[in-house]
Design a protein around this motif. Structure first.
Motif, PDB file in Angstrom:
ATOM      1  N   ARG A 166      65.551  43.059  46.794  1.00 25.15           N
ATOM      2  CA  ARG A 166      66.650  43.379  47.866  1.00 25.15           C
ATOM      3  C   ARG A 166      66.838  42.158  48.890  1.00 25.15           C
ATOM      4  NH1 ARG A 166      68.847  48.314  49.115  1.00 25.15           N
ATOM      5  NH2 ARG A 166      68.731  47.988  51.290  1.00 25.15           N
ATOM      6  N   GLU A 196      71.052  43.804  45.065  1.00 26.77           N
ATOM      7  CA  GLU A 196      69.960  44.474  44.492  1.00 26.77           C
ATOM      8  C   GLU A 196      69.775  43.707  43.022  1.00 26.77           C
ATOM      9  OE1 GLU A 196      69.812  48.573  44.565  1.00 26.77           O
ATOM     10  OE2 GLU A 196      69.573  48.683  46.675  1.00 26.77           O
ATOM     11  N   ARG A 198      61.965  44.391  41.303  1.00 26.65           N
ATOM     12  CA  ARG A 198      63.264  44.735  42.230  1.00 26.65           C
ATOM     13  C   ARG A 198      63.209  44.044  43.592  1.00 26.65           C
ATOM     14  NH1 ARG A 198      64.970  50.931  44.622  1.00 26.65           N
ATOM     15  NH2 ARG A 198      67.045  50.170  45.337  1.00 26.65           N
TER      16      ARG A 198
END
Length: 433
Positions: free
Chosen positions: A426, A362, A424
């Motif tokens: 991932r 992450e 963000r």
């Protein structure tokens, strides 16, 4: 009337006629082989003297031509090139490569047989009809100059009206030849896309080639945007800070100039590496692509040299990441910091967090959004590049800002903090790298 004349004698009709004559020339070897079969089979020593035996030899040779076309895949490429040049068929309707599949070879064999069949007939007519038409046209003149004894005509044709109509018959014979050639050429041009056109396998291969080319172009765009774009943003910010502090903080100016020199030198190396990989693959002698484990410290140092306060939290060991994941993660962090340089200004801090959770890497970048009086036009490609990288690695990307005015803070003034931008990403630790 002019349309009929163009159909019979126009430039396209003449080129198609040449195409048919080429087919007749290609048919000659097969006709000779057919004569070797027909002669002994019919106990004839002189096959050339019998029109019926010649036609039979021609019929025997055509299946041999079909077999040849099926055995040699390049026949389709050669025939497609001739059709594009001489028959006026659009290049997009024809296949560009050799016939690979059984269906493609069968259609090529059918086309080759038609080309040689029509070509042989039109070539034979082109050799025989013009002299005969010329004789009919000149028959009245021959009889007038040499008398009736100059030409031995059958009694049924030895009539004055026959001599009067002979030139008309000669011209009609030439028109019939032109009409046959035009019709055969038009039929071949109409059938060419169906017999020489791309098969579903050819279309799939072409689509895969276009997709591969587009992937290379997109990769080049992403690499150049992330490396060069980040370097230019960092250099711009560093130069701006150095200009403001030139008289008050010479030590900072020296550090900024050193950072500019290091950034530009490193960017030139990255540019050479990107172009070298795209041009020659992973060729020896090209600089390796930057990775999160080996180059994150330098990226943070160059970013901070411009005055931007970066707080980095590393809850994962970057050096333990797989090479592909480490390389792509570096570009994502680089682009996130570039966005902060462009939109957060040099007086606010950026928080960077890299951690591993639930088998995913992450990456989180947070920075305040400042309403600067000038904004760079034409932007917006960086987030698209991050989304592309995340998708190729089987991950996800989310980014957005909470507007201060929407939260009830009142009107946002130029130069004020408008909200917090959060990026963000991932990425799975094991995925379709």
């Amino acid at each position: 009337m002019s349309a009929y004349v163009r159909f019979l004698f126009g430039g396209r009709a003449r080129r198609r006629w040449i195409h048919l004559i080429l087919g007749g020339a290609l048919a000659m070897p097969y006709v000779f082989v057919g004569q070797l079969v027909v002669g002994p089979a019919t106990d004839s020593r002189y096959v050339f003297n019998d029109l019926l035996l010649q036609l039979l030899s021609f019929a025997v040779g055509l299946p041999l031509a079909a077999v040849t076309a099926a055995l040699f895949p390049l026949t389709r490429s050669l025939e497609a090139g001739a059709v594009r040049s001489l028959c006026g068929v659009e290049a997009g309707l024809l296949a560009h490569g050799p016939a690979r599949t059984r269906a493609a070879k069968g259609r090529t064999a059918a086309w080759f047989t038609l080309h040689l069949g029509f070509g042989g007939i039109i070539s034979g007519m082109s050799l025989a009809v013009p002299p005969f038409a010329g004789f009919l046209t000149a028959l009245p003149l021959i009889v007038w100059l040499g008398g009736a004894e100059a030409v031995e005509l059958p009694e049924s044709l030895d009539q004055p009206w026959v001599l009067a109509l002979a030139p008309v018959a000669g011209m009609a014979t030439l028109l019939a030849l032109a009409g046959c050639a035009a019709v055969c050429g038009a039929l071949l041009a109409r059938w060419a896309p169906a017999l020489l056109g791309p098969t579903p396998e050819d279309r799939l291969a072409a689509a895969e080639a276009r997709a591969a080319d587009l992937a290379v172009r997109n990769r080049l765009a992403r690499e150049l945007h992330d490396s060069v774009g980040h370097a230019l943003s960092a250099v711009t910010l560093q130069a701006s800070a150095a200009r403001r502090l030139l008289d008050t903080d010479p030590e900072f100016v020296r550090e900024a100039l050193a950072a500019i020199e290091d950034t530009t030198r490193r960017t030139v190396g990255e540019l050479d590496a990107v172009l070298g990989v795209l041009r020659d693959g992973d060729a020896p002698g090209t600089a390796p692509a930057p990775t999160l484990g080996a180059d994150l410290d330098g990226l943070l140092r160059r970013t901070r040299a411009g005055g931007l306060r970066v707080t980095a939290t590393l809850a994962a060991d970057p050096e333990a990441l797989p090479p592909v994941l480490s390389r792509e993660a570096y570009r994502i962090v680089q682009e996130g910091l570039s966005n902060a340089l462009k939109h957060a200004g040099d007086q606010v801090s950026v928080r960077l967090r890299i951690e591993v959770a639930d088998g995913h890497l992450e990456i989180t970048v947070e920075n305040p959004v400042v309403c600067a009086p000038e904004c760079r036009p034409g932007g917006g490609h960086g987030l698209r590049g991050i989304a592309d990288r995340a998708r190729l690695l089987g991950g996800t990307m989310a980014g957005g800002a909470a507007e201060a005015e929407a939260a009830g803070a009142g009107p946002v003034k130029t130069g004020a903090v408008a909200g917090i931008w959060r990026l963000r990403v991932r990425l799975p630790m094991k995925g379709p790298a």
